[in-house]
Enzyme design. Structure first.
Site, PDB file in Angstrom:
ATOM      1  N   TRP A 150     -16.624  -3.723  -2.718  1.00  0.00           N
ATOM      2  CA  TRP A 150     -16.406  -3.155  -1.328  1.00  0.00           C
ATOM      3  C   TRP A 150     -17.231  -1.812  -1.350  1.00  0.00           C
ATOM      4  O   TRP A 150     -17.757  -1.329  -0.035  1.00  0.00           O
ATOM      5  CB  TRP A 150     -14.890  -2.667  -1.248  1.00  0.00           C
ATOM      6  CG  TRP A 150     -14.440  -1.648  -1.629  1.00  0.00           C
ATOM      7  CD1 TRP A 150     -13.970  -1.652  -3.274  1.00  0.00           C
ATOM      8  CD2 TRP A 150     -14.084  -0.210  -1.494  1.00  0.00           C
ATOM      9  NE1 TRP A 150     -13.437  -0.289  -3.631  1.00  0.00           N
ATOM     10  CE2 TRP A 150     -13.367   0.333  -2.458  1.00  0.00           C
ATOM     11  CE3 TRP A 150     -14.181   0.224  -0.123  1.00  0.00           C
ATOM     12  CZ2 TRP A 150     -13.186   1.676  -2.563  1.00  0.00           C
ATOM     13  CZ3 TRP A 150     -13.841   1.660  -0.119  1.00  0.00           C
ATOM     14  CH2 TRP A 150     -13.330   2.259  -1.091  1.00  0.00           C
ATOM     15  N   TRP A 186      -8.916  -3.169   7.965  1.00  0.00           N
ATOM     16  CA  TRP A 186      -7.810  -2.282   7.528  1.00  0.00           C
ATOM     17  C   TRP A 186      -6.985  -1.759   8.738  1.00  0.00           C
ATOM     18  O   TRP A 186      -7.648  -1.353   9.865  1.00  0.00           O
ATOM     19  CB  TRP A 186      -8.411  -0.989   6.715  1.00  0.00           C
ATOM     20  CG  TRP A 186      -9.125  -1.707   5.503  1.00  0.00           C
ATOM     21  CD1 TRP A 186     -10.613  -1.930   5.166  1.00  0.00           C
ATOM     22  CD2 TRP A 186      -8.581  -2.179   4.320  1.00  0.00           C
ATOM     23  NE1 TRP A 186     -10.765  -2.444   4.013  1.00  0.00           N
ATOM     24  CE2 TRP A 186      -9.558  -2.458   3.306  1.00  0.00           C
ATOM     25  CE3 TRP A 186      -7.039  -2.159   3.668  1.00  0.00           C
ATOM     26  CZ2 TRP A 186      -9.456  -3.017   2.038  1.00  0.00           C
ATOM     27  CZ3 TRP A 186      -6.860  -2.705   2.424  1.00  0.00           C
ATOM     28  CH2 TRP A 186      -8.133  -2.967   1.535  1.00  0.00           C
ATOM     29  N   ASP A 230       0.677  -1.082   0.042  1.00  0.00           N
ATOM     30  CA  ASP A 230       0.126   0.068   0.089  1.00  0.00           C
ATOM     31  C   ASP A 230       1.107   1.145   0.015  1.00  0.00           C
ATOM     32  O   ASP A 230       2.051   1.217  -0.052  1.00  0.00           O
ATOM     33  CB  ASP A 230      -1.051   0.065   1.083  1.00  0.00           C
ATOM     34  CG  ASP A 230      -2.217   0.749   0.792  1.00  0.00           C
ATOM     35  OD1 ASP A 230      -2.176   1.669   0.236  1.00  0.00           O
ATOM     36  OD2 ASP A 230      -3.320  -0.076   1.268  1.00  0.00           O
ATOM     37  N   ASP A 259      -8.525  -0.541  -6.792  1.00  0.00           N
ATOM     38  CA  ASP A 259      -9.072   0.489  -6.454  1.00  0.00           C
ATOM     39  C   ASP A 259      -8.457   1.761  -6.236  1.00  0.00           C
ATOM     40  O   ASP A 259      -7.386   1.867  -6.317  1.00  0.00           O
ATOM     41  CB  ASP A 259      -9.680  -0.058  -4.622  1.00  0.00           C
ATOM     42  CG  ASP A 259      -8.393   0.034  -3.790  1.00  0.00           C
ATOM     43  OD1 ASP A 259      -7.385  -0.717  -4.175  1.00  0.00           O
ATOM     44  OD2 ASP A 259      -8.365   0.152  -2.757  1.00  0.00           O
ATOM     45  N   GLU A 260      -9.455   2.543  -6.371  1.00  0.00           N
ATOM     46  CA  GLU A 260      -8.828   4.044  -5.704  1.00  0.00           C
ATOM     47  C   GLU A 260      -7.654   4.568  -6.503  1.00  0.00           C
ATOM     48  O   GLU A 260      -6.724   4.591  -5.898  1.00  0.00           O
ATOM     49  CB  GLU A 260      -8.713   4.321  -4.465  1.00  0.00           C
ATOM     50  CG  GLU A 260     -10.049   3.871  -3.445  1.00  0.00           C
ATOM     51  CD  GLU A 260      -9.838   3.938  -1.948  1.00  0.00           C
ATOM     52  OE1 GLU A 260     -10.607   4.422  -1.178  1.00  0.00           O
ATOM     53  OE2 GLU A 260      -8.603   3.569  -1.399  1.00  0.00           O
ATOM     54  N   TYR A 311     -16.766  -4.167   6.849  1.00  0.00           N
ATOM     55  CA  TYR A 311     -15.638  -3.437   7.275  1.00  0.00           C
ATOM     56  C   TYR A 311     -15.465  -3.367   8.869  1.00  0.00           C
ATOM     57  O   TYR A 311     -16.108  -2.553   9.451  1.00  0.00           O
ATOM     58  CB  TYR A 311     -15.377  -1.979   6.777  1.00  0.00           C
ATOM     59  CG  TYR A 311     -14.783  -2.005   5.364  1.00  0.00           C
ATOM     60  CD1 TYR A 311     -15.181  -3.178   4.265  1.00  0.00           C
ATOM     61  CD2 TYR A 311     -14.001  -1.064   4.877  1.00  0.00           C
ATOM     62  CE1 TYR A 311     -14.389  -3.154   3.208  1.00  0.00           C
ATOM     63  CE2 TYR A 311     -13.408  -0.883   3.619  1.00  0.00           C
ATOM     64  CZ  TYR A 311     -13.685  -2.020   2.684  1.00  0.00           C
ATOM     65  OH  TYR A 311     -13.301  -2.199   1.531  1.00  0.00           O
ATOM     66  N   HIS A 347      -2.457   3.057  -5.201  1.00  0.00           N
ATOM     67  CA  HIS A 347      -1.878   2.707  -3.888  1.00  0.00           C
ATOM     68  C   HIS A 347      -0.357   2.278  -3.769  1.00  0.00           C
ATOM     69  O   HIS A 347       0.120   1.122  -3.178  1.00  0.00           O
ATOM     70  CB  HIS A 347      -2.833   1.630  -3.268  1.00  0.00           C
ATOM     71  CG  HIS A 347      -4.095   2.277  -2.589  1.00  0.00           C
ATOM     72  ND1 HIS A 347      -4.171   2.882  -1.518  1.00  0.00           N
ATOM     73  CD2 HIS A 347      -5.233   1.983  -2.993  1.00  0.00           C
ATOM     74  CE1 HIS A 347      -5.530   3.311  -1.380  1.00  0.00           C
ATOM     75  NE2 HIS A 347      -5.969   2.630  -2.310  1.00  0.00           N
ATOM     76  N   GLU A 397      -5.222   1.162   9.255  1.00  0.00           N
ATOM     77  CA  GLU A 397      -4.823   2.418   9.454  1.00  0.00           C
ATOM     78  C   GLU A 397      -4.652   2.919  11.113  1.00  0.00           C
ATOM     79  O   GLU A 397      -3.759   3.618  11.286  1.00  0.00           O
ATOM     80  CB  GLU A 397      -5.786   3.663   8.855  1.00  0.00           C
ATOM     81  CG  GLU A 397      -5.754   3.695   7.450  1.00  0.00           C
ATOM     82  CD  GLU A 397      -6.756   2.821   6.702  1.00  0.00           C
ATOM     83  OE1 GLU A 397      -6.802   1.699   7.224  1.00  0.00           O
ATOM     84  OE2 GLU A 397      -7.026   3.215   5.621  1.00  0.00           O
TER      85      GLU A 397
HETATM   86  C1  ACM Z   1     -10.888  -0.328  -0.136  1.00  0.00           C
HETATM   87  O1  ACM Z   1     -11.306  -0.284   0.989  1.00  0.00           O
HETATM   88  N1  ACM Z   1     -10.102   0.760  -0.604  1.00  0.00           N
HETATM   89  C2  ACM Z   1     -10.917  -1.521  -1.023  1.00  0.00           C
END
Ligand code: ACM
Ligand code: ZN
Length: 592
Positions: free
Chosen positions: A224, A299, A20, A157-158, A249, A94, A301
């Site tokens: 997601w 996740w 990431d 993603d993103e 999540y 990412h 973070e």
């Molecule tokens: C994600 O939560 N960006 C897959």
């Protein structure tokens, strides 16, 4: 430990997110800089980006990655427990940690690349040039040698398109390949990676953004951003794994953010996890066959320690296990809670730091229109237990009143409560403040209408619960310079004070009101102004905050009360998004 726990609850796939922006966590022999450079960052953001201005950092170095030997050990350990480890290597977005290691994989554009020390979606992404594909193929080759999994997750993603739009190579490539836009370029990128992965006898999984510009022919979609991507992919006869963020999540809050450890946001309590059905009713039974599974995501973070990880994952992962293995018709939340109550003992014996909210009280307040009363309901997930409570007194024992049904509040109160069985407390005392005043439960109108309302439409500003800075769900937002809110008190009442609060979160362009005035009316048509004032706030605070404000005036009789506010205006000079119109976020309006 986690793989053992997964096995206990019959989970059979471990999705391992290995790369990431904030770190590259897997040794790749051919590209040693990925771990020499990409696995290291000198510091990490503290709190939310939108909590502190400027951002704050912990100044603690983070480094670490799994060697290939360690990866093999994890894969073997999991396989021995019938768990497949699916690796994820993120592309094209990412990619900051990879680009910090090998900047030549980027679009260039004169940028320098660093392993990111805060959380966001970054514009620096892989450039789809031959050199990049050689690199990614080499990486995926080593990854496929380590992971026997049929599926290889390639992220997707993103991925912002800003760099590709400016990049001469990307634009020439789009022209050559007849790609109409950058979305199509992303699709082309994923398609090309898919061909490589397929050539090795494996299949790719990608996040639902890989639908943009057209799905690669054999791709499995991990949905997601809600279920829509998964539904669309299933209709296109692609396999799907459902993990919509609002249901799956489990790094979201599971108990009140007022006292929970800091989390990314959202609110996903145990019963909501349990209630999820991964087969959308919008799909026919034939289409539902393409839903091959569901997963919970944790996740990292805001998770700094294994203990916090366990707190997030448990007990919600057990609810998710029943989502995965129990036919919807057989699901039964009360039965689940009775089994979970016993299972907690096993989690304790295994030293799992599960969240204890199961043994505590959650609060909700609502205006009961029929009874003309404000009522607070107390709830615990724990079966066969008693709740005891008190108003404005935190010492809760079995001699405190026993909760039998909604508690009627006549005025502002802090409600404290705890769960007991056989005379013994099962968890800590929890609390929630409620405001009960002349505005509570009364209908109001807003001019302009609120931009978005998460809760209690038409009542969120007077629902008895004050918003607080950590929880965005309660705030009601406006985007105009002036806002009028007119509250109908229902009958003539003496009034002498109006208060409200506005939120300050400079990173979200949310600024507090700069002036307030109050008018009153007996008929809802003719309003008489009873007072006004400018509001001044302390912007030397470094943390986003709730700024309360109130106006008092000689007591007067009113049936309608109008609060007029001037928004914070443009984001001030020197602040984030300087000059942009700010958002005004309000809660709660109180009238005394
Ligand atoms: C994600 O939560 N960006 C897959
Ligand atoms: Zn490029």
């Amino acid at each position: 430990k986690f793989i053992d726990l997964m096995a206990s609850y019959k989970m059979n796939v471990f999705h391992f997110h290995l790369t990431d922006d904030q770190g590259w966590r897997i040794e790749i022999k051919k590209y040693p800089r990925l771990t020499e450079v990409g696995s290291h960052r000198p510091r990490t953001q503290i709190g939310h980006s939108d909590y502190y201005y400027p951002r704050r950092y912990d100044n603690k170095e983070q480094r670490g990655y799994y060697t290939q030997d360690e990866i093999r050990e994890i894969v073997r350990y999991a396989a021995d427990r019938f768990i497949t480890v699916v690796p994820e290597i993120e592309m094209p977005g990412h990619a900051s940690a990879a680009l910090a290691s090998y900047p030549e994989l980027s679009c260039g554009l004169g940028k320098t690349y660093v392993v990111r020390d805060y959380f966001d979606v970054f514009d620096e992404v892989f450039c789809p040039k031959e050199h990049t594909f050689r690199f990614l193929e080499d990486v995926l080759t080593e990854v496929m040698d380590l992971f026997p999994s049929h599926y290889i997750h390639i992220g997707g993603d993103e991925c912002p398109k800003k760099a590709w739009k400016k990049c001469a190579h990307c634009q020439a490539l789009m022209k050559r390949e007849g790609l109409p836009d950058e979305e199509a370029l992303q699709s082309w990128f994923i398609h090309r990676i898919e061909q490589f992965v397929n050539s090795r006898g494996r299949d790719i999984i990608g996040w639902d953004e890989i639908l943009q510009g057209g799905l690669a022919p054999n791709a499995t979609v991990m949905s997601w951003r809600g279920e829509e991507g998964g539904i669309e992919a299933a209709r296109q006869k692609h396999r799907v794994i459902m993990t919509p963020n609002k249901q799956c999540y489990i790094n979201y809050y599971q108990e009140s953010p007022e006292y929970a450890p800091l989390a990314i946001g959202g609110y996903l309590p145990l019963d909501s996890v349990y209630a999820y059905d991964p087969l959308p009713a919008a799909l026919s039974p034939e289409e539902q066959k393409y839903i091959i599974g569901t997963q919970a995501n944790v996740w990292g973070e805001y998770i700094q320690t294994p203990e916090t990880f366990e707190y997030m994952a448990f007990p919600r992962l057990l609810a998710q296990a029943e989502v995965q293995w129990t036919q919807p018709a057989q699901k039964d939340f009360p039965s689940f809670t009775r089994r979970l109550d016993k299972e907690f003992r096993r989690l304790d014996l295994r030293h799992v730091n599960a969240c204890r909210n199961f043994y505590e009280v959650n609060f909700s307040g609502a205006w009961n229109a029929a009874q003309e009363a404000y009522e607070v309901s107390l709830r615990t997930f724990c079966p066969d237990a008693e709740i005891h409570y008190a108003l404005n007194d935190s010492a809760i024992t079995t001699s405190s009143p026993r909760y039998e049904g909604p508690i009627r509040l006549e005025q502002n109160a802090m409600v404290y409560a705890a769960v007991f069985r056989d005379g013994k407390p099962l968890g800590k005392v929890t609390r929630k403040g409620f405001t009960v005043n002349k505005a509570t439960g009364r209908p109001y109108t807003c001019v302009p209408e609120a931009g978005w309302e998460h809760l209690n439409k038409g009542f969120g500003l007077a629902d008895g619960v004050r918003g607080y800075a950590r929880d965005m769900r309660r705030w009601i937002s406006f985007y105009q310079d002036t806002v009028h809110i007119t509250i109908n008190l229902g009958k003539p009442c003496p009034v002498k004070e109006v208060s409200f609060a506005s939120l300050w979160r400079p990173w979200n362009e949310i600024w507090p009101a700069r002036a307030m005035s109050v008018s009153v009316s007996t008929d809802g048509k003719e309003f008489v102004r009873v007072g006004s004032k400018e509001l001044h706030h302390d912007f030397t605070l470094t943390e986003g905050t709730r700024f309360p404000a109130s106006l008092t005036f000689p007591e007067t009789e009113a049936t309608y009360v109008r609060l007029e506010l001037l928004s914070g205006g443009p984001c001030p000079k020197g602040w984030f998004h300087e000059g942009n119109p700010s958002e005004l976020a309000l809660d709660e309006i109180e009238i005394y």
